[in-house]
Design a protein around this motif. Structure first.
Motif, PDB file in Angstrom:
ATOM      1  N   ARG A 120       0.815  -1.091  -0.094  1.00  0.00           N
ATOM      2  CA  ARG A 120      -0.110  -0.003   0.199  1.00  0.00           C
ATOM      3  C   ARG A 120       0.757   1.319  -0.194  1.00  0.00           C
ATOM      4  NH1 ARG A 120      -4.844  -1.148  -1.533  1.00  0.00           N
ATOM      5  NH2 ARG A 120      -5.557   0.995  -0.444  1.00  0.00           N
ATOM      6  N   ILE A 121       2.075   1.108   0.629  1.00  0.00           N
ATOM      7  CA  ILE A 121       2.799   2.349   0.944  1.00  0.00           C
ATOM      8  C   ILE A 121       3.535   2.686  -0.436  1.00  0.00           C
ATOM      9  CG2 ILE A 121       5.055   3.254   1.553  1.00  0.00           C
ATOM     10  CD1 ILE A 121       4.280   1.657   4.463  1.00  0.00           C
ATOM     11  N   ASN A 122       3.831   1.676  -1.166  1.00  0.00           N
ATOM     12  CA  ASN A 122       4.666   1.771  -2.484  1.00  0.00           C
ATOM     13  C   ASN A 122       3.541   2.428  -3.507  1.00  0.00           C
ATOM     14  OD1 ASN A 122       7.100   0.695  -1.467  1.00  0.00           O
ATOM     15  ND2 ASN A 122       6.622  -1.374  -1.863  1.00  0.00           N
ATOM     16  N   GLU A 123       2.461   1.824  -3.423  1.00  0.00           N
ATOM     17  CA  GLU A 123       1.305   2.130  -4.365  1.00  0.00           C
ATOM     18  C   GLU A 123       0.953   3.748  -4.121  1.00  0.00           C
ATOM     19  OE1 GLU A 123      -2.764   0.507  -6.482  1.00  0.00           O
ATOM     20  OE2 GLU A 123      -1.837  -0.537  -4.874  1.00  0.00           O
ATOM     21  N   TYR A 124       0.639   3.896  -2.972  1.00  0.00           N
ATOM     22  CA  TYR A 124      -0.231   5.116  -2.508  1.00  0.00           C
ATOM     23  C   TYR A 124       0.639   6.213  -1.736  1.00  0.00           C
ATOM     24  CZ  TYR A 124      -3.969   2.598  -4.114  1.00  0.00           C
ATOM     25  OH  TYR A 124      -4.683   1.839  -5.033  1.00  0.00           O
TER      26      TYR A 124
END
Length: 600
Positions: A320-324
């Motif tokens: 989730r962190i890498n995406e958003y």
């Protein structure tokens, strides 16, 4: 001094502290209601409130367990930390209205601490106070694990049962009030509604309960033992369920797990439950021989399962962190996973030990208590403020082009970024980089003007009064002061019709001198889906405002509107009279205000 005399002296001191706490809280309450100092000082009131809530409880609990010098040093340290955390909480949240209380009879507002700060301040000082008390009891900087265990459980049960005691006391008092009301006596009901009684009585009762539970350790020990035994027998069921989940993963894959979008929180919750259940079985580390074999085996398996559960949670969050990018929630989740990872690694290490049953858990739990304190204080201070870190990360993603401005969450900066988010939006209003600079500026400005995150309009178009209003008679012109009035002022013009505040809403505007003072008032009639007729007048200060709303059936009566446009009207005296009470004039409205004939 005999033990009974010392106990009595301690009881009197605790009751005095409780009463003083109640009086201080009442003083703060009165300052809020009256709009006076210290409620008017936003950087003083919130720290004072937090100190009055937590410091007296720490002092009550310290009496009889800490030496006088130790006690006052610890209380001063606690007050300093509480005050600094509350001060920073006020500063970081700036002028966000959800933290303010407006006094109806005053132009002042009071700043309250955030709910998260209150919850985590309780957790911080519950852990810290347990460590301090245990250290004092053993007279060592690092006490024995059994002392930490006894102290922490005693304090937790004291607080819970003291709160329950207060709740039951108030229930009984209200029962008594209801009984007296049956015979027409309302003195007790009136008393129970008085703030000057509620706050001192509540704090006094809580301090009384804290003392009773402190001098009756056998009660605490019995309750604790029962709770832990019951919880330890839930451990095998919990272990079986989590083991079943882990075994099913190779068959189902992780795709379904990611699709839920709440995998991280569920996994963290599962890990937390396992940690609690393992400790329920382990207790003070000296009960291994009394623990059933199935519980011991389950505890060892659960300690080993913590690692894969935590690893999957870390991987889920990283996706989730890498995406958003980073957000406040993801930073808090990361902090929780740091703590859970310390437990997972330590418990796996303890489970691999063959000499004793999970013996190393004692050392791991003490070390993790300090880790939790460090993490929580960092989160609620400038060191690792989630708002600051997340805003910096999101702005970096926008600047680097990782996210398109059309998909960037400007509202997050306004409503989740605290002071840092507002500062970032202020800079984005002046954005000049790239071909989307105009879009960035408009969206930043729209976010700044929003009053809540659910407001639909991203960019409210400017209102063109000339396009919205058709003036009658056609030769007339609206006053300049009317056209320049700030109709979006919520306090002054909340009741103003929509055609003055929103584009594409039409009104007919009639200039009529209602009070024969030589100055025209403005009558606005909207005949759209929701008809209304509103009369507006300029006040002595030059600002316009609503003075009256005409009957609803007149607003939809097109035949009367036609006569009005043609000038077939006159101003006549009102048929009714008003009521004056102590110099205050109150308008009396009757059904004669309704339109009885809307014919031609």
């Amino acid at each position: 001094m005999s033990e009974s005399a010392a106990t009595f002296k301690c009881a009197i001191a605790r009751l005095r502290i409780g009463l003083l706490q109640g009086l201080l809280l009442y003083f703060l309450y009165e300052s809020v209601m009256a709009g006076t100092w210290p409620a008017t000082n936003v950087f003083l009131f919130s720290p004072l409130l937090m100190v009055c809530l937590f410091a007296p409880v720490l002092l009550i609990s310290s009496l009889g367990h800490l030496q006088k010098k130790q006690m006052w040093i610890w209380i001063l340290v606690a007050i300093t930390i509480i005050g600094l955390l509350a001060f920073y909480d006020v500063w970081r949240n700036g002028d966000q209205h959800n933290f303010y209380f407006n006094v109806s009879n005053s132009n002042t507002h009071t700043r309250f601490p955030s709910a998260l700060l209150c919850v985590f301040t309780f957790i911080v000082f519950y852990i810290a106070h347990s460590l301090v008390l245990a250290s004092a009891i053993d007279n060592q900087r690092i006490a024995k694990y059994s002392t930490y265990f006894e102290t922490a459980w005693k304090l937790l049960i004291q607080i819970k049962f003291s709160a329950m005691f207060v709740a039951i006391l108030w229930a009984v008092l209200w029962l008594g009030a209801a009984l007296f009301m049956l015979v027409g006596l309302d003195f007790l009901k009136v008393l129970l509604q008085k703030p000057w009684f509620i706050m001192p009585a509540t704090a006094f009762a809580f301090s009384c309960a804290m003392h009773i539970t402190d001098v009756r350790p056998a009660i605490i020990h019995g309750i604790r033992s029962l709770i832990l035994v019951l919880m330890s027998w839930i451990l095998p069921i919990t272990t079986l369920l989590v083991a079943g989940f882990l075994v099913s993963l190779p068959l189902t894959g992780l795709t379904l797990l990611w699709a839920t979008r709440n995998a991280t929180s569920v996994l963290m919750g599962s890990a937390t439950v396992l940690i609690i259940m393992i400790n329920a079985a382990y207790q003070n580390g000296e009960m291994a021989s009394n623990v059933a074999k199935i519980v011991r085996i389950s505890a060892k398996i659960a300690a080993l399962m913590l690692l894969p559960i935590t690893a999957i949670a870390v991987y889920s969050l990283s996706l989730r962190i890498n995406e958003y990018g980073w957000t406040t929630d993801r930073i808090i989740a990361t902090a929780c996973l740091v703590v859970i990872s310390c437990y997972a690694l330590g418990y796996a290490w303890a489970a691999c030990q063959e000499t004793s049953w999970l013996g190393r858990i004692s050392t791991i739990n003490v070390a993790n208590a300090f880790v939790i304190l460090i993490v929580l204080i960092a989160l609620f201070s400038p060191i690792a403020d989630p708002a600051r870190l997340s805003v910096n990360n999101q702005i970096a993603r926008l600047e680097s082009g990782k996210i398109n401005p059309s998909k960037f969450d400007f509202d997050y900066l306004k409503f989740e970024g605290a002071r840092y988010g507002l500062a970032a939006l202020g800079k984005l209003k002046l954005w000049s980089k790239g071909s989307d600079a105009d879009l960035v500026r408009k969206k930043a400005d729209a976010a700044l003007r929003k009053e809540n995150k659910w407001q639909r309009e991203e960019m409210k178009p400017p209102v063109d009064l000339a396009a919205n209003l058709t003036v009658w008679p056609q030769t007339a012109h609206l006053p300049t002061s009317f056209l320049t009035e700030n109709w979006e002022d919520k306090q002054r013009n909340a009741a103003a019709p929509r055609c003055l505040k929103e584009a594409k809403h039409k009104c007919d505007a009639y200039l009529i001198d209602v009070n024969d003072d030589g100055k025209s008032e403005v009558l606005l009639i909207n005949s759209e889906r929701w008809p209304d007729a509103t009369l507006l007048m300029a006040g002595k200060d030059g600002h316009w405002g609503v003075i009256s709303n005409l009957p609803y059936d007149f607003a939809k009566c097109t035949s009367l509107h036609k006569k009005l446009k043609e000038g077939h009207f006159k101003i006549v005296p009102s048929l009714g009279k008003d009521l004056e009470i102590a110099g205050q004039r109150i308008e009396i409205r009757t059904n004669t205000n309704r339109i009885t004939n809307c014919g031609n």
